[in-house]
Design an enzyme around this catalytic site. Structure first.
Site, PDB file in Angstrom:
ATOM      1  N   LYS A 259      -7.724 -11.561 -14.434  1.00 53.74           N
ATOM      2  CA  LYS A 259      -6.464 -10.872 -14.677  1.00 53.74           C
ATOM      3  C   LYS A 259      -5.427 -11.382 -13.695  1.00 53.74           C
ATOM      4  O   LYS A 259      -5.833 -11.768 -12.604  1.00 53.74           O
ATOM      5  CB  LYS A 259      -6.604  -9.350 -14.590  1.00 53.74           C
ATOM      6  CG  LYS A 259      -7.443  -8.783 -13.462  1.00 53.74           C
ATOM      7  CD  LYS A 259      -7.047  -8.989 -12.031  1.00 53.74           C
ATOM      8  CE  LYS A 259      -5.634  -8.649 -11.659  1.00 53.74           C
ATOM      9  NZ  LYS A 259      -5.296  -9.121 -10.256  1.00 53.74           N
TER      10      LYS A 259
ATOM     11  N   TYR B 243      -3.115  -3.394 -11.530  1.00 54.10           N
ATOM     12  CA  TYR B 243      -4.235  -2.450 -11.394  1.00 54.10           C
ATOM     13  C   TYR B 243      -3.802  -1.035 -11.762  1.00 54.10           C
ATOM     14  O   TYR B 243      -4.546  -0.295 -12.397  1.00 54.10           O
ATOM     15  CB  TYR B 243      -4.776  -2.452  -9.964  1.00 54.10           C
ATOM     16  CG  TYR B 243      -5.659  -3.625  -9.663  1.00 54.10           C
ATOM     17  CD1 TYR B 243      -7.030  -3.565  -9.908  1.00 54.10           C
ATOM     18  CD2 TYR B 243      -5.148  -4.800  -9.131  1.00 54.10           C
ATOM     19  CE1 TYR B 243      -7.849  -4.647  -9.630  1.00 54.10           C
ATOM     20  CE2 TYR B 243      -5.952  -5.888  -8.860  1.00 54.10           C
ATOM     21  CZ  TYR B 243      -7.310  -5.806  -9.107  1.00 54.10           C
ATOM     22  OH  TYR B 243      -8.131  -6.871  -8.846  1.00 54.10           O
TER      23      TYR B 243
END
Lengths: 420, 420, 420, 420
Positions: A162, A247
């Site tokens: 990511k 996140y």
């Protein structure tokens, strides 16, 4: 699998049987019952004491799914390579790097065959390496797309770090390429495979202490060397938002299962700080979800490390993690009222290596030919949201997103091996 | 004063001498040296142990500043009346209420002369009561203005609860009225008199762990009875923002000493929740200060209680309080890196009654005829900021504020009695 | 070694060169410079942030020291076998068990050659297995002696779990046997290789907050199945004392470097609890060290798990660990006074696998032919102390021990690889 | 009384009616219903939030029980005098000291009539002071007896600091003298009136997490000035044991309700430390209770402050306080296992002034003429135990105590006002 019940194991084996026909991981990787049965250990502690479950049950090394790691930066060297030591279904079998010396050194350290070292030019030869089942892409963000496409073309399953990439258009192309090639694409959202975060999610879904109305999430750290790729717009695509603010976005979505209706953001970089000439230092951002839950969040590259979130419910309690998002040392926290008492609680689970859990999920999906829990679509949605956040910061107004109904619509099935 | 050095005491007494000429608090309230000298206690503990300082040194009851409390709600009954037991310079001598039974009962409990009970109609007679030096206004927000004006007219010093009022225009009139009457006006920002918060402020000002770049502050609680005045727009002026969000605004300003350049806010109320028909449930708000510090903040009336703030600096550390803003149980927290170690620290000071500290500051200023630390101007500035926040929420854009240079420009001198 | 400076590495290599002549671990296990140079990673975080040091630098698998594990109980299965995944210098190459099925299953899981599985009868054939450098004995306590002797006779280095054995006479024979065979004998005191405990030791030795006067240590847990070997006198030699009370004894000795002058103990078992028919449930014990430090300690098999120690110094501070002694989740704690503040602090280091650290120390000592840090003599001394404690409990009086002068007299050189 | 239900209040008033006939506290001190009815405050917070109960309901100052404080040392000045500000049923009306200046200064500070200052010679005149209902003795330990006897002779109720005296014979005489005079004698065991400790006791009595098997208790601090009375054998009777070790003894007895069968102790003083020429520095002591519970305890005057206890139960949990025994900042802690989770919990109650709770219990007992909860007999039993501990240390062996059956045999009825 150590956490599955006996029934689940047989189910798994049954599904394996048919799965092998389709996915055909490397030769010899057909699971048999004895591969999955944990060794029994006697009940040393009283039944009222903490139960750590059965010991880990790795499958035989020869049967484990083989990984090629693309990109040998700090994350690969300090976290991912050591994590294979904790894997039950995964092993490292190839390295891909532009730095032959580094690759050679690491291959020696981790017992990788020197013949399985590739560089960015000859990477496509990996298609001829039957040891490699999965390519794990750990490159700077803007390089993810190219290597996902080349990996799919090479006939390999793909695990991609990511953020998935730097824009939603590329993300869609990555999804399409893997679909066309008939290969899995998983985005490495380790939080979604981590037991503490999964426990918090279960509390959200079970309305522990009522319905959630507010989530606060913070992810800040202090960037070092101004020349690192994370501070280079062309390589990173952005600053603190795609790297660590992500996140907060992804975890809020994961906890709630919902998708935001609108988002709002402000960005700021300290004038004269040469780390932030190209990418933003700090983003304060907010979003609202269809059930009315608000997220308030901060991410920054300019201050001392702090990573945490708190989920506020409307009937006498909140819960969360502080620290959250870190590679280790995660700690849950709970607060609730009971008559004249306010309880502050820290429940703890025995810590597991997060990268091992994530890779082992990928490996099980390959071994069983099951869909992954966090596919490309999950990553695409974060790209859409981050684009809207940057747009909001640019125009100084909230941005409304396309309405998305349903729960967990971008996720694959629950990772059964983590639900024990 | 227990925390002052001997020199400071004589300074104080010197200034008292001239002060009495101007302010003339009630008869017999001239301080003498022996009023201020703490009784010596022998060093029971080793010098390396925590030093709690000299014991409290109250002045003789007859010399303490007399307070009339206006409004006998929960704050007065559960916090302020009991706090007089911890005061060194303050005593309760009059009660003002619309409920004669309640006033009579409390007067009996706390030894207040029944002749010193007033109602809202005959309140102005208080001008004839020489026992009353200060009127402390603890009414619903929209009533503050009227009673500040009537108190000033009655020739009394004024301590007014926060928020000062419901709009900046009224705030200015309150300031003007007290100035015209030659009376002090102090806004009851107890955080600014509380030792833990003052220690955090000293860290900010001393650049502990570098310069501050980000502050996060949360103040949420779960409102009860939908009929209470706090949920009535006409009485409260707003919802969670002026009641508890105000703590985040005022504390950030107090810590930094700066005034925000722009502010941004989003408000939300859960549809169908009958507590939030008139006032907002939740506000997410942000602001930036001239030095570049960002504040990200949440306040809500709809979720389980949580009050905290964290101040993030740019050289290896952050610090703050969790809980913050509560009446008791405050706890500081510090985190900083040192080589391979991350330190999490909780420094603790012996807890003091916050209402007593605040009232005693007012009383000392009256006894010495010194300016208060948090005058009406400090409260007015918060009203200006809250108006801008509501405007931002209304138009969906950040709002720029008038530029204000300098440090602590709306505050009076430091409360010397708290700097020991 | 990842934590050594360049100079230390060359020293090490120099000593390796000569060491190989004497110790001759398995063929091909000669270390070369490139085996020990960590891969460089760029400074991602600001220099004021926590420094996790260089990434782990394992040596090539072929060069790692090979271990045979004797005894496949819970400790082996749940902790030691998984720990090899975190080792840099150690690998598992053989299994020894009375249960062929279990051994076969675990060999498959961990990639051990089936030809390297032994049982207790044919164990002596291990002398012909060149892959095995070290035998790690993880058997019930009373079996340690036999297998240490047989391992030494087979020409293998020996790592033996604690307690070393069940009496001091046997311990001496184990030492003698290894000495005669020219083989190393290390007792598996993992606490002495664990970074948090080593940091606490450095504070003791540096007189942080003054000289230590008192240590409290607790190690209690709740035993399960009454039939387990730990509750069998013939196999375990005793109850909670040798199993978990030993941690308090050994850790106090490790922290101080001194040996006790006298010891005192009381034992107790709950009447009618069938777990404690043969061995004691609880021991409360005390001892005094030559510098005057007192240890007060409790161990029990009958209550909920708690493992901690606190070291009390005489100039304003104490420190310790809670939890201590556990396999993971260790947490240091510090308290100290500073003027009006009492600081409570939790410093944290990145967690390391404790079994890996311990085995890697043994492996480095073999690779370099250096003495181990916790040799048989260290274990013997604990046996002497435990015998005195049981004697004290029997006669109801303190027992005086032979006077031992000097610091760390039973320990080998500091583990250099842990001092970075 | 604020925490009593309406029924309990009427019961109380009924019993008051008859009580007055016997005890006749000062004139005008007859309680009427309105003295005891708390003022109602509206439910500001949601019913799922922490309930702090009704606000304090002090009775009118004129009706409060009047105290004479004998001995104006640190405890009186820094804790007890300020605590009257938090009392609901108690007020200070007289001071007794050998230092007239100090007494005069404190009398002025706290509004005590100068005519009510006594010295040790003219103390007996206090019998003529109708304002004084209770004499609270806060003198060095060896002076307690004399002043209890003189107070009883003066016709006053007596509250006496712990330790009650320096030996069990004197303790018995103090009990006898008060009995003869028909006066109450309460020993100031504040822990037994403190809500956190009472909650822990309820957990012990309710077998929360099973039956208790072990208690650990620590009370250590670092003594200052070597000339203070606490280090003078003739005045203090002993060192750390009677001053602070006593907390561990009394609290264990309070929690369990049982009396120890045997005790064992070791004492130690650092050679050359001039604070410990007369009294002991450190005592490690153990005892066993009839149900089999063991207490392991340390007290010391030579190290950094730490006060805590932990109660270990046999079915998956322990609980306790850290810090315990301090004047403020008490914190409960709980740990328990639940499946794969270990919960660490800190429940908190709103803090109350411990000296106020203790004095108000005495005052209520006087107002109602009820027996106190911690009478002289409770103090005598601690003297018996401490004598046995010193004897054990002297002879180097455990000492058996007289068998005492039953629960709470030395205590009066539960303090009803604390059970709400």
């Amino acid at each position: 699998l150590s956490l599955l019940s006996v029934t689940a194991v047989s189910d798994l084996l049954a599904s394996n049987a048919s799965a092998q026909a389709h996915s055909q991981p490397g030769p010899g990787k057909t699971l048999k019952p004895q591969d999955l049965v944990p060794v029994k250990v006697p009940p040393m502690h009283h039944p009222t004491e903490k139960n750590d479950g059965p010991p880990p049950t790795p499958i035989a090394p020869v049967k484990r799914i083989g990984y090629a790691l693309v990109g040998l930066g700090k994350l690969t060297i300090a976290e991912i390579l050591p994590a294979f030591g904790s894997c039950k279904f995964s092993k490292v079998v190839a390295l891909v790097s532009g730095d032959a010396d580094k690759a050679g050194n690491l291959a020696r350290q981790y017992g990788v065959d020197p013949a399985s070292i590739y560089n960015y030019e000859n990477f496509d030869n990996i298609k001829n390496n039957p040891e490699v089942d999965v390519v794990y892409i750990v490159l700077p963000n803007s390089m993810h797309k190219e290597f996902v496409l080349r990996s799919a073309r090479a006939g390999k399953e793909v695990l991609c770090e990511k953020p998935m990439t730097t824009n939603s258009k590329d993300a869609q192309q990555m999804i399409d390429a893997c679909k066309t090639a008939g290969k899995k694409l998983m985005i490495a959202y380790r939080i979604q495979y981590e037991p503490n975060n999964r426990m918090v999610r279960s509390w959200v879904r079970d309305n522990k202490y009522g319905k959630v109305r507010l989530i606060e999430s913070t992810n800040v750290q202090n960037a070092g060397d101004a020349r690192q790729w994370r501070l280079n717009k062309a390589l990173a695509g952005g600053g603190s938002l795609p790297d660590i603010g992500l996140y907060s976005i992804n975890t809020a979505r994961f906890l709630l299962g919902e998708e935001p209706e609108w988002v709002s953001a402000t960005t700021y970089s300290t004038p004269g700080d040469d780390r932030f000439k190209e990418v933003e230092e700090t983003v304060l951002f907010q979003m609202r979800f269809p059930s009315g839950v608000l997220l308030n969040s901060s991410c920054s590259y300019g201050v001392h490390d702090s990573k945490r979130y708190r989920v506020f419910a409307d009937k006498g309690g909140w819960y969360g993690m502080d620290p959250a998002y870190t590679y280790n040392g995660l700690k849950m926290e709970v607060s609730h009222a009971e008559g004249k008492i306010e309880w502050k609680e820290n429940p703890s689970l025995t810590e597991k290596d997060q990268f091992a859990l994530e890779m082992d999920h990928m490996s099980l999906c390959v071994l069983e030919n099951k869909p992954v829990h966090t596919p490309g679509e999950e990553g695409l949605q974060d790209q859409v949201i981050m684009e809207a956040l940057y747009e909001s910061a640019r125009i100084g107004k909230p941005v409304t997103l396309r309405k998305i109904s349903g729960i967990d619509v971008f996720r694959g099935p629950e990772p059964a091996e983590l639900n024990g």
